[in-house]
Design an enzyme around this catalytic site. Sequence first.
Site, PDB file in Angstrom:
ATOM      1  N   LYS A   1     -11.066  -4.557  -4.718  1.00  0.00           N
ATOM      2  CA  LYS A   1     -11.813  -3.860  -4.874  1.00  0.00           C
ATOM      3  C   LYS A   1     -11.216  -2.628  -5.437  1.00  0.00           C
ATOM      4  O   LYS A   1     -12.036  -1.585  -6.064  1.00  0.00           O
ATOM      5  CB  LYS A   1     -12.730  -3.591  -3.693  1.00  0.00           C
ATOM      6  CG  LYS A   1     -12.113  -3.329  -2.380  1.00  0.00           C
ATOM      7  CD  LYS A   1     -13.097  -3.415  -1.311  1.00  0.00           C
ATOM      8  CE  LYS A   1     -12.594  -3.720  -0.003  1.00  0.00           C
ATOM      9  NZ  LYS A   1     -13.458  -4.148   0.798  1.00  0.00           N
TER      10      LYS A   1
ATOM     11  N   LYS B   1      -4.535 -10.731  -7.076  1.00  0.00           N
ATOM     12  CA  LYS B   1      -5.677 -11.024  -6.398  1.00  0.00           C
ATOM     13  C   LYS B   1      -6.837 -10.144  -6.902  1.00  0.00           C
ATOM     14  O   LYS B   1      -6.562  -9.109  -7.380  1.00  0.00           O
ATOM     15  CB  LYS B   1      -5.451 -10.485  -4.917  1.00  0.00           C
ATOM     16  CG  LYS B   1      -6.381 -10.798  -3.767  1.00  0.00           C
ATOM     17  CD  LYS B   1      -6.133 -10.176  -2.426  1.00  0.00           C
ATOM     18  CE  LYS B   1      -6.424  -8.550  -2.474  1.00  0.00           C
ATOM     19  NZ  LYS B   1      -6.447  -8.090  -1.074  1.00  0.00           N
TER      20      LYS B   1
ATOM     21  N   LYS C   1       0.929  -1.200   0.034  1.00  0.00           N
ATOM     22  CA  LYS C   1       0.205  -0.080   0.010  1.00  0.00           C
ATOM     23  C   LYS C   1       0.855   1.444  -0.169  1.00  0.00           C
ATOM     24  O   LYS C   1       0.549   2.099  -0.591  1.00  0.00           O
ATOM     25  CB  LYS C   1      -0.998   0.062   1.176  1.00  0.00           C
ATOM     26  CG  LYS C   1      -1.992  -0.929   1.005  1.00  0.00           C
ATOM     27  CD  LYS C   1      -3.466  -0.640   1.952  1.00  0.00           C
ATOM     28  CE  LYS C   1      -4.403  -1.489   1.437  1.00  0.00           C
ATOM     29  NZ  LYS C   1      -5.606  -1.240   2.449  1.00  0.00           N
TER      30      LYS C   1
END
Length: 333
Positions: A198, A195, A113
Amino acid sequence: MKTIYSAIQPSGIMTLGNYIGAVNNWQSMQANADNKCIFALADLHTITVRQKPEDLFNNSMSFYALLMAVGLDVKKSVIYMQSHVRQHSELAWLLNCYTYVGEMSRMTQFKDKSAKHSDNINMGLMDYPVLMAADILLYDADLVPVGYDQLQHIEITRDIALRVNNIYGDIFKVPEGFIPKVGAKIMSLQDPESKMSKSDPNPNAVISCLDAPEVIMKKFKRAVTDSDTVIAYDPENKAGISNLLRILAVAENKSVEQAEKECSGLRYGDLKVRVGESVVEMLRPFRSEYDRLIADKAYLLKCAKEGAEKASEIAEKTLKRFRDAIGFVPRQG
Ligand code: TYM
């Protein structure tokens, strides 16, 4: 009686990955009368990445309605918003003082992140697993059903709990992670090596639990596979096909081996249609129930309020145990 605890961030959409990897299991755990289930919307976690206020509000309402629409029941489980229960923030601070900067900076999700949001590497992003540890430990959870990507955070939760218990005695229950046999990591439909997420900017990569049937079919028909023609479960060499077989297995409630056997004679195009149709059927009831619930904001807010009251009552007991053990002067009255 086992206590089950888990949470989901109300950001963006609820994906098929969230459903298969986590929420679907929450539902089956809720069905077992020997479990006490507590589920949260991890709204405090979402602000580690900048959120527009109206998006955070709307997503929180929407995820709350969706959790109920997929079958979580406020009469059987405690379902609440993390920001409504102040003990989460307070315990996170306390636990911060028992957590090392080095262990937080080594977390995979923090590294990913911070690479993605290099303009906003805030303290919250690094501290995220400590807040997650606070979530879990407040409720004396035995089992935490999550997808594969959250296992590292559960490991660190266990480390922190054991560290505190070593200093002060039996303060926290040390939880176990629980990941499903099939579907702990559902992959992107456009890049089966990564993966399903969202935050993926490519909408074709991700199925939303609220996508219309024709949208779901279109996305599966476009799913990236390989240049071979053989349908086989082989995650190493056939990531796209293996991902489709896993999704099919969950949607049709069978083993991956059975799904593979039934589909071995199909062409890739036919497999994609079959998976699409099964996912449409699995998600179909959610949409109408969601539409009904989201139209009644007053009811959702009432449920969220009652959920927060039940959650605070449990959380306060654990927090008090820890505060007293640390040596803070107990609050009077
Ligand atoms: P979040 O909101 O990213 O995801 C919610 C759950 O969905 C699982 N998941 C997946 N499973 C399979 N395949 C995928 N592609 C996939 N994508 C997501 C996640 O593993 C997760 O179980 N930090 C957590 C929320 C959280 C939490 C907690 C979880 C906050 N506090 C306490 C458990 C206990 C998160 O961001 O999940």
